[in-house]
Motif scaffolding. Structure first.
Motif, PDB file in Angstrom:
ATOM      1  N   ALA A 101       4.859 -10.835  13.677  1.00 24.67           N
ATOM      2  CA  ALA A 101       4.377  -9.471  13.902  1.00 24.67           C
ATOM      3  C   ALA A 101       3.730  -8.961  12.626  1.00 24.67           C
ATOM      4  N   PHE A 102       2.556  -8.393  12.782  1.00 24.82           N
ATOM      5  CA  PHE A 102       1.860  -7.742  11.685  1.00 24.82           C
ATOM      6  C   PHE A 102       1.838  -6.257  12.026  1.00 24.82           C
ATOM      7  N   ALA A 103       2.253  -5.410  11.113  1.00 27.39           N
ATOM      8  CA  ALA A 103       2.232  -3.966  11.358  1.00 27.39           C
ATOM      9  C   ALA A 103       1.493  -3.261  10.228  1.00 27.39           C
ATOM     10  N   ASP A 104       0.713  -2.277  10.604  1.00 31.78           N
ATOM     11  CA  ASP A 104      -0.085  -1.543   9.621  1.00 31.78           C
ATOM     12  C   ASP A 104       0.142  -0.052   9.806  1.00 31.78           C
ATOM     13  N   VAL A 105       0.367   0.652   8.707  1.00 32.44           N
ATOM     14  CA  VAL A 105       0.521   2.109   8.749  1.00 32.44           C
ATOM     15  C   VAL A 105      -0.860   2.726   8.561  1.00 32.44           C
ATOM     16  N   ARG A 106      -1.382   3.328   9.614  1.00 29.79           N
ATOM     17  CA  ARG A 106      -2.724   3.888   9.593  1.00 29.79           C
ATOM     18  C   ARG A 106      -2.804   5.118   8.684  1.00 29.79           C
ATOM     19  N   GLY A 107      -3.785   5.106   7.789  1.00 30.93           N
ATOM     20  CA  GLY A 107      -4.011   6.244   6.917  1.00 30.93           C
ATOM     21  C   GLY A 107      -3.161   6.278   5.667  1.00 30.93           C
ATOM     22  N   PHE A 108      -2.368   5.209   5.466  1.00 32.83           N
ATOM     23  CA  PHE A 108      -1.421   5.209   4.341  1.00 32.83           C
ATOM     24  C   PHE A 108      -2.122   5.239   2.986  1.00 32.83           C
ATOM     25  N   ARG A 109      -3.240   4.529   2.880  1.00 32.30           N
ATOM     26  CA  ARG A 109      -3.914   4.445   1.585  1.00 32.30           C
ATOM     27  C   ARG A 109      -4.328   5.815   1.073  1.00 32.30           C
ATOM     28  N   ASN A 110      -5.048   6.579   1.900  1.00 24.97           N
ATOM     29  CA  ASN A 110      -5.485   7.913   1.478  1.00 24.97           C
ATOM     30  C   ASN A 110      -4.301   8.861   1.300  1.00 24.97           C
ATOM     31  N   TRP A 111      -3.317   8.708   2.194  1.00 26.41           N
ATOM     32  CA  TRP A 111      -2.123   9.546   2.080  1.00 26.41           C
ATOM     33  C   TRP A 111      -1.418   9.282   0.750  1.00 26.41           C
ATOM     34  N   GLY A 112      -1.310   8.018   0.380  1.00 26.85           N
ATOM     35  CA  GLY A 112      -0.648   7.652  -0.870  1.00 26.85           C
ATOM     36  C   GLY A 112      -1.363   8.193  -2.090  1.00 26.85           C
ATOM     37  N   LEU A 113      -2.704   8.231  -2.033  1.00 27.52           N
ATOM     38  CA  LEU A 113      -3.480   8.747  -3.165  1.00 27.52           C
ATOM     39  C   LEU A 113      -3.309  10.252  -3.331  1.00 27.52           C
ATOM     40  N   ASN A 114      -2.955  10.933  -2.253  1.00 25.75           N
ATOM     41  CA  ASN A 114      -2.841  12.392  -2.280  1.00 25.75           C
ATOM     42  C   ASN A 114      -1.405  12.895  -2.368  1.00 25.75           C
ATOM     43  N   ASN A 115      -0.468  11.979  -2.602  1.00 25.00           N
ATOM     44  CA  ASN A 115       0.935  12.380  -2.725  1.00 25.00           C
ATOM     45  C   ASN A 115       1.558  11.777  -3.984  1.00 25.00           C
ATOM     46  N   LYS A 116       2.617  12.422  -4.433  1.00 27.25           N
ATOM     47  CA  LYS A 116       3.294  11.963  -5.645  1.00 27.25           C
ATOM     48  C   LYS A 116       4.015  10.637  -5.382  1.00 27.25           C
ATOM     49  N   PRO A 117       4.137   9.795  -6.418  1.00 32.00           N
ATOM     50  CA  PRO A 117       4.805   8.500  -6.256  1.00 32.00           C
ATOM     51  C   PRO A 117       6.199   8.598  -5.651  1.00 32.00           C
ATOM     52  N   VAL A 153       5.845   8.868  -1.939  1.00 28.85           N
ATOM     53  CA  VAL A 153       5.411   7.582  -1.403  1.00 28.85           C
ATOM     54  C   VAL A 153       6.600   6.624  -1.323  1.00 28.85           C
ATOM     55  N   GLN A 154       7.391   6.584  -2.391  1.00 28.23           N
ATOM     56  CA  GLN A 154       8.567   5.713  -2.425  1.00 28.23           C
ATOM     57  C   GLN A 154       9.579   6.116  -1.361  1.00 28.23           C
ATOM     58  N   GLU A 155       9.739   7.407  -1.165  1.00 28.72           N
ATOM     59  CA  GLU A 155      10.677   7.910  -0.156  1.00 28.72           C
ATOM     60  C   GLU A 155      10.272   7.441   1.240  1.00 28.72           C
ATOM     61  N   LEU A 156       8.964   7.489   1.532  1.00 26.35           N
ATOM     62  CA  LEU A 156       8.485   7.035   2.839  1.00 26.35           C
ATOM     63  C   LEU A 156       8.684   5.527   2.998  1.00 26.35           C
ATOM     64  N   ILE A 157       8.396   4.774   1.941  1.00 21.18           N
ATOM     65  CA  ILE A 157       8.572   3.321   1.994  1.00 21.18           C
ATOM     66  C   ILE A 157      10.034   2.963   2.240  1.00 21.18           C
ATOM     67  N   PHE A 158      10.951   3.657   1.549  1.00 18.41           N
ATOM     68  CA  PHE A 158      12.379   3.410   1.784  1.00 18.41           C
ATOM     69  C   PHE A 158      12.755   3.724   3.230  1.00 18.41           C
ATOM     70  N   GLY A 159      12.172   4.785   3.777  1.00 14.46           N
ATOM     71  CA  GLY A 159      12.445   5.156   5.163  1.00 14.46           C
ATOM     72  C   GLY A 159      11.997   4.079   6.124  1.00 14.46           C
ATOM     73  N   ILE A 160      10.807   3.519   5.877  1.00 11.77           N
ATOM     74  CA  ILE A 160      10.287   2.432   6.720  1.00 11.77           C
ATOM     75  C   ILE A 160      11.176   1.198   6.604  1.00 11.77           C
ATOM     76  N   GLU A 161      11.586   0.880   5.378  1.00 14.74           N
ATOM     77  CA  GLU A 161      12.447  -0.284   5.160  1.00 14.74           C
ATOM     78  C   GLU A 161      13.782  -0.138   5.895  1.00 14.74           C
ATOM     79  N   ASN A 162      14.342   1.065   5.880  1.00 10.69           N
ATOM     80  CA  ASN A 162      15.621   1.292   6.565  1.00 10.69           C
ATOM     81  C   ASN A 162      15.499   1.048   8.065  1.00 10.69           C
ATOM     82  N   VAL A 163      14.378   1.486   8.645  1.00  9.46           N
ATOM     83  CA  VAL A 163      14.167   1.277  10.078  1.00  9.46           C
ATOM     84  C   VAL A 163      13.994  -0.220  10.367  1.00  9.46           C
ATOM     85  N   LEU A 164      13.261  -0.923   9.510  1.00 11.52           N
ATOM     86  CA  LEU A 164      13.079  -2.365   9.670  1.00 11.52           C
ATOM     87  C   LEU A 164      14.426  -3.089   9.656  1.00 11.52           C
ATOM     88  N   GLN A 165      15.253  -2.762   8.664  1.00  9.17           N
ATOM     89  CA  GLN A 165      16.553  -3.414   8.558  1.00  9.17           C
ATOM     90  C   GLN A 165      17.423  -3.118   9.772  1.00  9.17           C
TER      91      GLN A 165
END
Length: 201
Positions: A10-26, A29-41
Motif C-alpha cells: 500500500a502506498f499512501a499520500d497525504v494531499r497538500g502536506f508539502r505546502n501545509w508543512g511550509l506554512n506551519n511550525k515544525p 508538523v511533528q505533532e501531525l506526523i506522530f498522530g499519523i504514526e499512532n493510527v498506523l500502529q
C-alpha cells in the motif's frame, strides 16, 4: 542475498502536506506526523501482520506485507483459538480502509486529504544502503494508483479478484474507475477498483 517474494503493498499520500508543512511550525508538523504514526500502529500492529514493513516516503508512507509470513501467522493463530481471517488481500485492504477512515477527520482539521494505492505482486527484498527494502513493479503501480485517489483507495483488478469480500454492503461501495496509467513514454487507460473512505460532514 536478495530474494523475490509475493507481497501486497500500500502506498499512501497525504494531499497538500508539502505546502501545509511550509506554512506551519515544525512542532505542529511533528505533532501531525506522530498522530499519523499512532493510527498506523493501531491498525497494522496485528498478530496476523508479522514483521510488517512500514516506511515514510516523502509526504506519505508505504506498507508491505509478505504473503508467506501472513499465512504462517494465520495458521498459528488458528491452532490457538477460533481465529477467522478474511484472507491475505482482504485483511490488508480492510486495515488500510480502517486506517484511512480514522485519518480523515485528523487531516480534515488541517484541510488535508489522503489517498491509498494498493497492489499485489512479486517484490525483491534487497539491501539498500544497509537496510532491507522492497523493490518491484507492484510498488510502482501502487504509487501511481494513489495519485488518482482522493480520500479513497484504488487497487487493480488483480488485487480485487483476490480480496473475496463477503459483505454485500462493502461490495456495493467498490466501484470501477478508469484511470490513465503511464509506463515510460507510453500512456494507456486501465480500469481499476475504487473504494471511497467514509465521508466526514
Amino acid at each position: 542475498e536478495g530474494i523475490e517474494i509475493e507481497c501486497i503493498v500500500a502506498f499512501a499520500d497525504v494531499r497538500g502536506f508539502r505546502n501545509w508543512g511550509l506554512n506551519n511550525k515544525p512542532q505542529k508538523v511533528q505533532e501531525l506526523i506522530f498522530g499519523i504514526e499512532n493510527v498506523l500502529q493501531k491498525h497494522f500492529a496485528r498478530p496476523y501482520f508479522p514483521e510488517l514493513f512500514i516506511k515514510g516516503v516523502g509526504d506519505g508512507f508505504m506498507v508491505v506485507l509478505e504473503k508467506d509470513r501472513y499465512e504462517h501467522a494465520v495458521s498459528e493463530l488458528k491452532k490457538k483459538d477460533s481465529f477467522v481471517s478474511l484472507g491475505f488481500a482482504a485483511d490488508f485492504i480492510m486495515s488500510c480502509y480502517d486506517c484511512g477512515n480514522e485519518l480523515i477527520p485528523i487531516l480534515k482539521e488541517e484541510r488535508l486529504e489522503i489517498g491509498f494505492g494498493v497492489e499485489i505482486g512479486k517484490l525483491n527484498n534487497v539491501l539498500v544502503l544497509g537496510r532491507w527494502d522492497y523493490l518491484g513493479p507492484a510498488i510502482n503501480d501502487a504509487s501511481k494508483y494513489q495519485n488518482k485517489a482522493s480520500n479513497s483507495m484504488i487497487f487493480s483488478m488483480n488485487c480485487f479478484s483476490k480480496m473475496k469480500i463477503k459483505s454485500p454492503e462493502l461490495q456495493k461501495e467498490i466501484q470501477d474507475k478508469e484511470i490513465e496509467k503511464t509506463s515510460g513514454k507510453n500512456k494507456k487507460k486501465v480500469v481499476v477498483k475504487e473504494l471511497k473512505l467514509k465521508k466526514i460532514t
